[in-house]
Design a protein around this motif. Structure first.
Motif, PDB file in Angstrom:
ATOM      1  N   MET A   1      -2.965  36.445  10.074  1.00  0.00           N
ATOM      2  CA  MET A   1      -3.920  35.784   9.175  1.00  0.00           C
ATOM      3  C   MET A   1      -4.735  36.693   8.254  1.00  0.00           C
ATOM      4  SD  MET A   1      -5.451  36.551  12.187  1.00  0.00           S
ATOM      5  CE  MET A   1      -5.041  35.216  13.291  1.00  0.00           C
ATOM      6  N   PHE A   2      -4.943  37.948   8.582  1.00  0.00           N
ATOM      7  CA  PHE A   2      -5.795  38.799   7.751  1.00  0.00           C
ATOM      8  C   PHE A   2      -4.997  39.404   6.600  1.00  0.00           C
ATOM      9  CE2 PHE A   2      -7.896  39.075  11.979  1.00  0.00           C
ATOM     10  CZ  PHE A   2      -9.057  38.401  11.628  1.00  0.00           C
ATOM     11  N   TYR A   3      -5.498  39.200   5.395  1.00  0.00           N
ATOM     12  CA  TYR A   3      -4.760  39.587   4.188  1.00  0.00           C
ATOM     13  C   TYR A   3      -5.722  40.251   3.217  1.00  0.00           C
ATOM     14  CZ  TYR A   3      -1.757  38.933   0.027  1.00  0.00           C
ATOM     15  OH  TYR A   3      -1.003  39.112  -1.099  1.00  0.00           O
ATOM     16  N   PHE A   4      -5.393  41.477   2.795  1.00  0.00           N
ATOM     17  CA  PHE A   4      -6.252  42.241   1.903  1.00  0.00           C
ATOM     18  C   PHE A   4      -5.475  42.664   0.641  1.00  0.00           C
ATOM     19  CE2 PHE A   4      -8.075  42.709   6.084  1.00  0.00           C
ATOM     20  CZ  PHE A   4      -9.442  42.615   5.862  1.00  0.00           C
ATOM     21  N   PRO A   5      -5.257  41.746  -0.306  1.00  0.00           N
ATOM     22  CA  PRO A   5      -4.584  42.104  -1.560  1.00  0.00           C
ATOM     23  C   PRO A   5      -5.555  42.843  -2.470  1.00  0.00           C
ATOM     24  CG  PRO A   5      -5.232  39.808  -1.623  1.00  0.00           C
ATOM     25  CD  PRO A   5      -5.630  40.313  -0.266  1.00  0.00           C
ATOM     26  N   ILE A   6      -5.791  44.112  -2.170  1.00  0.00           N
ATOM     27  CA  ILE A   6      -6.850  44.873  -2.830  1.00  0.00           C
ATOM     28  C   ILE A   6      -6.629  45.002  -4.331  1.00  0.00           C
ATOM     29  CG2 ILE A   6      -7.981  47.140  -2.929  1.00  0.00           C
ATOM     30  CD1 ILE A   6      -7.451  47.377   0.077  1.00  0.00           C
ATOM     31  N   TYR A   7      -5.397  45.316  -4.718  1.00  0.00           N
ATOM     32  CA  TYR A   7      -5.151  45.480  -6.159  1.00  0.00           C
ATOM     33  C   TYR A   7      -3.668  45.273  -6.448  1.00  0.00           C
ATOM     34  CZ  TYR A   7      -5.496  47.288 -10.909  1.00  0.00           C
ATOM     35  OH  TYR A   7      -5.476  47.411 -12.268  1.00  0.00           O
ATOM     36  N   GLU A   8      -3.373  44.695  -7.603  1.00  0.00           N
ATOM     37  CA  GLU A   8      -1.995  44.489  -8.014  1.00  0.00           C
ATOM     38  C   GLU A   8      -1.704  45.281  -9.282  1.00  0.00           C
ATOM     39  OE1 GLU A   8       1.231  40.911  -8.965  1.00  0.00           O
ATOM     40  OE2 GLU A   8      -0.898  40.440  -8.642  1.00  0.00           O
ATOM     41  N   PHE A   9      -0.720  46.162  -9.178  1.00  0.00           N
ATOM     42  CA  PHE A   9      -0.281  46.956 -10.323  1.00  0.00           C
ATOM     43  C   PHE A   9       0.794  46.162 -11.068  1.00  0.00           C
ATOM     44  CE2 PHE A   9      -1.805  49.865  -7.119  1.00  0.00           C
ATOM     45  CZ  PHE A   9      -2.564  50.776  -7.837  1.00  0.00           C
ATOM     46  N   LYS A  10       0.661  46.079 -12.367  1.00  0.00           N
ATOM     47  CA  LYS A  10       1.607  45.304 -13.161  1.00  0.00           C
ATOM     48  C   LYS A  10       2.280  46.189 -14.219  1.00  0.00           C
ATOM     49  CE  LYS A  10      -0.812  40.892 -12.593  1.00  0.00           C
ATOM     50  NZ  LYS A  10      -1.408  39.709 -13.273  1.00  0.00           N
ATOM     51  N   ASN A  11       3.447  45.717 -14.640  1.00  0.00           N
ATOM     52  CA  ASN A  11       4.212  46.370 -15.708  1.00  0.00           C
ATOM     53  C   ASN A  11       4.585  47.811 -15.377  1.00  0.00           C
ATOM     54  OD1 ASN A  11       3.928  44.020 -17.366  1.00  0.00           O
ATOM     55  ND2 ASN A  11       1.867  44.719 -17.945  1.00  0.00           N
ATOM     56  N   LEU A  12       4.866  48.057 -14.098  1.00  0.00           N
ATOM     57  CA  LEU A  12       5.351  49.374 -13.704  1.00  0.00           C
ATOM     58  C   LEU A  12       6.842  49.489 -14.016  1.00  0.00           C
ATOM     59  CD1 LEU A  12       3.658  49.608 -10.191  1.00  0.00           C
ATOM     60  CD2 LEU A  12       2.977  50.861 -12.232  1.00  0.00           C
TER      61      LEU A  12
ATOM     62  N   TRP B   1      11.977  51.175 -11.570  1.00  0.00           N
ATOM     63  CA  TRP B   1      12.439  52.165 -10.596  1.00  0.00           C
ATOM     64  C   TRP B   1      11.316  52.649  -9.683  1.00  0.00           C
ATOM     65  CZ3 TRP B   1       9.385  56.297 -11.270  1.00  0.00           C
ATOM     66  CH2 TRP B   1       8.892  56.590 -12.548  1.00  0.00           C
ATOM     67  N   PHE B   2      10.083  52.213  -9.984  1.00  0.00           N
ATOM     68  CA  PHE B   2       8.938  52.642  -9.170  1.00  0.00           C
ATOM     69  C   PHE B   2       9.105  52.125  -7.744  1.00  0.00           C
ATOM     70  CE2 PHE B   2       4.634  52.445  -7.472  1.00  0.00           C
ATOM     71  CZ  PHE B   2       4.114  53.669  -7.876  1.00  0.00           C
ATOM     72  N   PRO B   3       8.900  53.000  -6.731  1.00  0.00           N
ATOM     73  CA  PRO B   3       9.057  52.564  -5.327  1.00  0.00           C
ATOM     74  C   PRO B   3       8.224  51.332  -5.013  1.00  0.00           C
ATOM     75  CG  PRO B   3       8.787  54.938  -5.451  1.00  0.00           C
ATOM     76  CD  PRO B   3       8.527  54.410  -6.835  1.00  0.00           C
ATOM     77  N   PHE B   4       8.847  50.357  -4.367  1.00  0.00           N
ATOM     78  CA  PHE B   4       8.220  49.116  -3.896  1.00  0.00           C
ATOM     79  C   PHE B   4       7.895  48.123  -5.010  1.00  0.00           C
ATOM     80  CE2 PHE B   4       6.705  52.542  -1.016  1.00  0.00           C
ATOM     81  CZ  PHE B   4       7.475  52.205   0.096  1.00  0.00           C
ATOM     82  N   ALA B   5       8.136  48.469  -6.259  1.00  0.00           N
ATOM     83  CA  ALA B   5       7.900  47.521  -7.348  1.00  0.00           C
ATOM     84  C   ALA B   5       8.969  46.436  -7.318  1.00  0.00           C
ATOM     85  CB  ALA B   5       7.914  48.240  -8.687  1.00  0.00           C
ATOM     86  N   ASP B   6       8.584  45.193  -7.676  1.00  0.00           N
ATOM     87  CA  ASP B   6       9.566  44.116  -7.693  1.00  0.00           C
ATOM     88  C   ASP B   6      10.365  44.154  -8.994  1.00  0.00           C
ATOM     89  OD1 ASP B   6       7.972  43.006  -9.686  1.00  0.00           O
ATOM     90  OD2 ASP B   6       6.997  41.578  -8.338  1.00  0.00           O
ATOM     91  N   SER B   7      11.206  43.153  -9.183  1.00  0.00           N
ATOM     92  CA  SER B   7      12.105  43.147 -10.348  1.00  0.00           C
ATOM     93  C   SER B   7      11.353  43.052 -11.677  1.00  0.00           C
ATOM     94  CB  SER B   7      13.091  41.978 -10.231  1.00  0.00           C
ATOM     95  OG  SER B   7      12.396  40.741 -10.167  1.00  0.00           O
ATOM     96  N   GLU B   8      10.077  42.625 -11.628  1.00  0.00           N
ATOM     97  CA  GLU B   8       9.273  42.507 -12.842  1.00  0.00           C
ATOM     98  C   GLU B   8       8.308  43.679 -13.011  1.00  0.00           C
ATOM     99  OE1 GLU B   8       7.369  38.748 -12.696  1.00  0.00           O
ATOM    100  OE2 GLU B   8       9.221  37.595 -12.902  1.00  0.00           O
ATOM    101  N   GLY B   9       8.418  44.679 -12.130  1.00  0.00           N
ATOM    102  CA  GLY B   9       7.564  45.847 -12.237  1.00  0.00           C
ATOM    103  C   GLY B   9       6.176  45.659 -11.667  1.00  0.00           C
ATOM    104  N   ASN B  10       6.020  44.732 -10.723  1.00  0.00           N
ATOM    105  CA  ASN B  10       4.715  44.495 -10.101  1.00  0.00           C
ATOM    106  C   ASN B  10       4.690  45.069  -8.687  1.00  0.00           C
ATOM    107  OD1 ASN B  10       3.897  43.012 -12.388  1.00  0.00           O
ATOM    108  ND2 ASN B  10       4.829  41.159 -11.560  1.00  0.00           N
ATOM    109  N   PHE B  11       3.543  45.596  -8.288  1.00  0.00           N
ATOM    110  CA  PHE B  11       3.372  46.151  -6.942  1.00  0.00           C
ATOM    111  C   PHE B  11       1.958  45.840  -6.457  1.00  0.00           C
ATOM    112  CE2 PHE B  11       1.669  49.823  -4.483  1.00  0.00           C
ATOM    113  CZ  PHE B  11       2.334  49.557  -3.296  1.00  0.00           C
TER     114      PHE B  11
END
Length: 207
Positions: free
Chosen positions: A146-157, A160-170
């Motif tokens: 239940m505990f969730y800490f989405p501290i910050y979302e990086f966009k437009n990466l 190829w950036f590690p852990f970034a999704d297909s749209e460049g978000n992490f």
């Protein structure tokens, strides 16, 4: 530390863990979330998993049973380690770490063993305890997180950036965990950070 004190701290950790899980299970449906104190980076978000880190599953009809039995054996070994360490008068750093790891592992085992027969499912509804239509069977319950800490979302990466999704978000930090997971993590952290103090020379007498 005495074995009696160790059992007390284990009991308190388990109590907090199970109260938080039962509350979430009986007040939230799967995927529901709220912001704590209006903070977007601190949420209570209800999910369930098979009981391994990051939701990893063992494939096959008996995968869940094998996982649960393995965890029970592991907790038995940790219990022996705790008793032996206290008997030998080991460092308090080591004993506290073992207490936290033991309590956390046992807390998640309770979910795996009992929750499948205690609750009905939580999909599109709030579950009830002691349901006449349980969602699973013995040893096939799912662990409540239940505990969730989405501290910050990086966009437009770059993609190829590690852990970034297909749209460049992490997103940092995207894990969802419970009190038991936190206890295990702190226990392991103590062993890593205070390694020399935890595994130094044993005391002659138990404190």
């Amino acid at each position: 530390m005495t074995l009696k004190k160790a059992y007390f701290f284990i009991f308190i950790t388990l109590l907090i863990d199970q109260i938080s899980k039962v509350y979430v299970k009986t007040h939230f449906f799967i995927g529901e979330s709220i912001n704590v104190l209006g903070l977007k980076w601190f949420q209570i978000r209800f999910i369930e998993n098979e009981g391994m880190a990051w939701g990893i599953e063992i494939p096959g009809d008996y995968g869940k049973l094998i996982l649960t039995l393995f965890r029970i054996c592991a907790v038995g070994a940790i219990a022996w380690w705790l008793q032996d360490s206290i008997k030998k008068g080991s460092s308090k750093f080591l004993i506290v770490a073992i207490i936290l790891i033991f309590a956390g592992a046992l807390g998640n085992i309770i979910d795996s063993v009992f929750y499948g027969v205690l609750f009905n499912d939580s999909y599109h509804q709030v579950a009830t305890i002691f349901s006449d239509e349980p969602y699973g069977t013995w040893f096939h319950g799912e662990v409540v997180d239940m505990f969730y800490f989405p501290i910050y979302e990086f966009k437009n990466l770059p993609t190829w950036f590690p852990f970034a999704d297909s749209e460049g978000n992490f997103q940092f930090f995207n894990a969802i965990f419970n009190v038991a997971d936190f206890a295990i993590s702190v226990g392991v952290g103590i062993l890593l950070v205070f390694n020399k103090k935890a595994f130094g020379e044993e005391h002659l007498l138990a404190k």
